[in-house]
Write a protein that holds these residues in place. Structure first.
Motif, PDB file in Angstrom:
ATOM      1  N   TYR A  44      31.404  40.078  44.706  1.00 46.29           N
ATOM      2  CA  TYR A  44      31.432  40.349  43.628  1.00 46.29           C
ATOM      3  C   TYR A  44      32.907  40.173  42.799  1.00 46.29           C
ATOM      4  CZ  TYR A  44      31.561  43.562  39.513  1.00 46.29           C
ATOM      5  OH  TYR A  44      31.322  43.714  38.165  1.00 46.29           O
ATOM      6  N   ALA A  45      33.960  40.584  43.710  1.00 47.24           N
ATOM      7  CA  ALA A  45      35.475  40.448  43.303  1.00 47.24           C
ATOM      8  C   ALA A  45      35.855  38.950  43.127  1.00 47.24           C
ATOM      9  CB  ALA A  45      36.184  41.184  44.027  1.00 47.24           C
ATOM     10  N   TYR A  46      35.208  38.230  43.862  1.00 49.11           N
ATOM     11  CA  TYR A  46      35.452  36.703  44.085  1.00 49.11           C
ATOM     12  C   TYR A  46      34.988  36.204  42.868  1.00 49.11           C
ATOM     13  CZ  TYR A  46      35.423  31.866  45.678  1.00 49.11           C
ATOM     14  OH  TYR A  46      35.324  30.639  45.689  1.00 49.11           O
ATOM     15  N   GLN A  47      33.731  36.364  42.260  1.00 47.27           N
ATOM     16  CA  GLN A  47      32.919  35.966  41.213  1.00 47.27           C
ATOM     17  C   GLN A  47      33.592  36.314  39.837  1.00 47.27           C
ATOM     18  OE1 GLN A  47      28.910  37.155  42.292  1.00 47.27           O
ATOM     19  NE2 GLN A  47      28.251  35.132  42.115  1.00 47.27           N
ATOM     20  N   ARG A  48      34.221  37.559  40.228  1.00 44.85           N
ATOM     21  CA  ARG A  48      34.792  38.155  38.858  1.00 44.85           C
ATOM     22  C   ARG A  48      36.305  37.381  38.690  1.00 44.85           C
ATOM     23  NH1 ARG A  48      33.911  43.145  36.489  1.00 44.85           N
ATOM     24  NH2 ARG A  48      35.453  42.675  35.041  1.00 44.85           N
ATOM     25  N   MET A  49      37.034  37.164  39.639  1.00 46.31           N
ATOM     26  CA  MET A  49      38.353  37.078  39.640  1.00 46.31           C
ATOM     27  C   MET A  49      38.983  36.252  40.415  1.00 46.31           C
ATOM     28  SD  MET A  49      39.593  41.227  39.579  1.00 46.31           S
ATOM     29  CE  MET A  49      40.901  40.920  38.649  1.00 46.31           C
ATOM     30  N   GLY A  50      38.109  35.273  40.997  1.00 49.79           N
ATOM     31  CA  GLY A  50      38.763  34.089  42.024  1.00 49.79           C
ATOM     32  C   GLY A  50      39.016  34.619  43.464  1.00 49.79           C
ATOM     33  N   PRO A  51      39.413  33.786  44.147  1.00 49.33           N
ATOM     34  CA  PRO A  51      39.830  34.204  45.632  1.00 49.33           C
ATOM     35  C   PRO A  51      40.863  34.670  45.834  1.00 49.33           C
ATOM     36  CG  PRO A  51      40.014  31.571  45.220  1.00 49.33           C
ATOM     37  CD  PRO A  51      39.334  32.199  43.873  1.00 49.33           C
ATOM     38  N   GLY A  52      42.197  34.347  45.027  1.00 49.80           N
ATOM     39  CA  GLY A  52      43.347  35.111  45.384  1.00 49.80           C
ATOM     40  C   GLY A  52      43.294  36.523  44.874  1.00 49.80           C
ATOM     41  N   ILE A  53      42.689  36.680  44.005  1.00 54.73           N
ATOM     42  CA  ILE A  53      42.842  38.152  43.547  1.00 54.73           C
ATOM     43  C   ILE A  53      41.761  39.340  44.167  1.00 54.73           C
ATOM     44  CG2 ILE A  53      42.499  39.725  41.409  1.00 54.73           C
ATOM     45  CD1 ILE A  53      43.776  37.482  39.655  1.00 54.73           C
ATOM     46  N   ALA A  54      40.542  38.459  44.635  1.00 51.81           N
ATOM     47  CA  ALA A  54      39.742  39.236  45.188  1.00 51.81           C
ATOM     48  C   ALA A  54      40.188  39.717  46.536  1.00 51.81           C
ATOM     49  CB  ALA A  54      38.276  38.208  45.552  1.00 51.81           C
ATOM     50  N   ASP A  55      40.731  39.069  47.342  1.00 52.21           N
ATOM     51  CA  ASP A  55      41.128  39.742  48.589  1.00 52.21           C
ATOM     52  C   ASP A  55      42.025  41.094  48.160  1.00 52.21           C
ATOM     53  OD1 ASP A  55      40.331  37.879  50.362  1.00 52.21           O
ATOM     54  OD2 ASP A  55      42.076  36.481  50.146  1.00 52.21           O
ATOM     55  N   ASP A  56      42.909  40.784  47.420  1.00 55.74           N
ATOM     56  CA  ASP A  56      43.925  42.116  46.866  1.00 55.74           C
ATOM     57  C   ASP A  56      43.013  43.179  46.454  1.00 55.74           C
ATOM     58  OD1 ASP A  56      45.954  40.432  47.738  1.00 55.74           O
ATOM     59  OD2 ASP A  56      46.505  39.925  45.543  1.00 55.74           O
ATOM     60  N   VAL A  57      42.172  43.001  45.426  1.00 58.94           N
ATOM     61  CA  VAL A  57      41.413  43.946  44.768  1.00 58.94           C
ATOM     62  C   VAL A  57      40.418  44.722  45.862  1.00 58.94           C
ATOM     63  CG1 VAL A  57      41.678  43.380  42.385  1.00 58.94           C
ATOM     64  CG2 VAL A  57      39.650  42.768  43.612  1.00 58.94           C
TER      65      VAL A  57
END
Length: 194
Positions: A44-57
């Protein structure tokens, strides 16, 4: 009869609420919640924000969930809405980056064409052409409307689960979703013809 009661108790021991309750005494037990839902929240986070930010959030969301597990409502057996709510709040902290990403996608005209059957090529061309307007439409949505739309579309949560995740009434979920869909549909009208 006693065997059926014991089997039901053992099945209940694996519910999210039971695992969270157990993690209060044994913090390592919280890893079960992570194992169950990390991939789902990451997608879900990957689709919303991309791979770099998804890991962090996702990492920040699980850290917040771990720290806040003592306040979890143990009457709720399914922790997904709770976790998605935490994740959504963590993503809101990165909202400026998310909006900038959507704007960059809207400016992007990069299309990939592969040797494949005609239908696949057509689908890729249409999707590539709609990518910019879709990103622009998502960036132009009110953040609260965008959260509801993407929790339903990408997070695959029901209206009830979105209401739980965002701590809003179910009717508000419906109205925000309707408004977001209408705006996105209007932005993509030209691509319905293709």
């Amino acid at each position: 009869m006693a065997a059926a009661t014991q089997a039901a108790a053992e099945a209940g021991a694996d519910t999210d609420a039971a695992v969270i309750r157990a993690s209060l005494a044994d913090p390592d037990r919280f890893a079960v919640i992570y194992d169950r839902y990390a991939a789902m929240l990451y997608r879900y986070a990957y689709q919303r924000m991309g791979p770099g930010i998804a890991d962090d959030v996702v990492a920040e969301a699980f850290l917040a969930a771990f720290r806040g597990r003592a306040s979890y409502d143990l009457g709720r057996q399914d922790a997904r809405p709770w976790l998605f709510g935490i994740l959504t709040r963590e993503m809101a902290a990165h909202q400026r980056r998310e909006k900038a990403r959507y704007r960059a996608m809207a400016r992007s005209t990069h299309e990939t064409v592969q040797d494949s059957p005609d239908d696949q090529v057509t689908a890729r061309v249409v999707a590539g052409a709609a990518r910019g307007p879709l990103a622009a439409a998502l960036a132009g949505l009110d953040p609260r409307d965008r959260d509801v739309l993407l929790l339903v579309a990408w997070g695959q949560l029901s209206y009830d689960e979105v209401a739980d995740a965002l701590n809003i009434p179910q009717g508000t979920v419906g109205s925000r979703l309707s408004r977001a869909r209408r705006k996105v549909r209007k932005a993509l009208e030209a691509y319905d013809e293709i």
